[in-house]
Motif scaffolding. Sequence first.
Motif, PDB file in Angstrom:
ATOM      1  N   LYS A  45      -8.553 -35.255 -15.897  1.00  0.00           N
ATOM      2  CA  LYS A  45      -9.647 -34.669 -15.110  1.00  0.00           C
ATOM      3  C   LYS A  45      -9.398 -33.772 -14.045  1.00  0.00           C
ATOM      4  O   LYS A  45      -8.526 -34.060 -13.133  1.00  0.00           O
ATOM      5  CB  LYS A  45     -10.781 -35.891 -14.314  1.00  0.00           C
ATOM      6  N   LYS A  57      -7.713 -41.630 -21.963  1.00  0.00           N
ATOM      7  CA  LYS A  57      -9.133 -40.893 -21.669  1.00  0.00           C
ATOM      8  C   LYS A  57      -9.961 -41.566 -20.816  1.00  0.00           C
ATOM      9  O   LYS A  57      -9.823 -42.957 -20.931  1.00  0.00           O
ATOM     10  CB  LYS A  57      -9.599 -39.885 -22.673  1.00  0.00           C
ATOM     11  N   TYR A 135     -16.891 -39.271  -9.435  1.00  0.00           N
ATOM     12  CA  TYR A 135     -16.558 -39.283 -10.963  1.00  0.00           C
ATOM     13  C   TYR A 135     -16.255 -40.543 -11.645  1.00  0.00           C
ATOM     14  O   TYR A 135     -16.905 -41.054 -12.610  1.00  0.00           O
ATOM     15  CB  TYR A 135     -15.447 -38.246 -11.132  1.00  0.00           C
TER      16      TYR A 135
END
Length: 286
Positions: A45, A57, A135
Amino acid sequence: MKYSNSDILERLSVPSADNGIEFTDKRRLRQIEKMLRRSSYKRIKKGNLYRLYAKKKINKLSNDLILVSTHVDSLQTKALFGSNLKCYHGILDNAATNAAIITLMLQEELTDNVIIGFTGDEERKAYGARELAQYLTDNGKMVRFVVLDVTSSGWKERLDFTIENNFLKRGISHQWAREILKKANKSGLKWKFISSKVGEDGEYLDDSLTKELLSTDRVGLGSPLYGYASGPNESWEYDRQGLSGLSLCLPCSAKTPEEMHSNRGFEIRKTSYINYMIFLKTILSL
């Protein structure tokens, strides 16, 4: 390519800046990306004020993560690095701990649930930490954090590290902290636990919880290891965002904020730097 401790520190001892909105000087970020290019870590990210690295991921990671957060912004405007027999010298706030975690990443021995954030704006509002925390929570992750930073505490005592800014809640994070302190006590390294102030909401590690955590019958610690001196870093922002964790700090020769941020730089001891990485690696396996 294999990098020595000195190689990594020198590559990162360059200015790195942001304007509180985005990075404006990306020299250190480019060095980080270059050194990690052939590792198992990928940048998963790219935020405005952070870069997040992991082996998987975000949707493939477990929901129980340990975030290592090390700020890359600096107030110095010139590159500086050197060394002698006992110390490294340079603009090492916060290149020193950037380098420490990169060294461990390149050793490829950290578990998959350890993720690494290189953040900006720590020297001002800690918006990088805020953006990164949001996030992770938006993606449903339960996160314990370890903030890495340099500190003016412990230099005269020749400490290898300090444990500071202990924003812990009862439950799993408190048990985790106790295990960290047990490891520290058995490590044979020189260190100190430095308590944080109590937060208004009572969520901080308050005096009673501190005493419980440090009680000799639980972790075998004595009062000489205990003190009140910790100052703010981005761990305070992670706490405000609902995360639980602490700071692991590397003692340096800078005595004041002015010395810490000066273009003249400051020193860290080579032995302490190695021991700091050894202990960081230990706690990231808990």
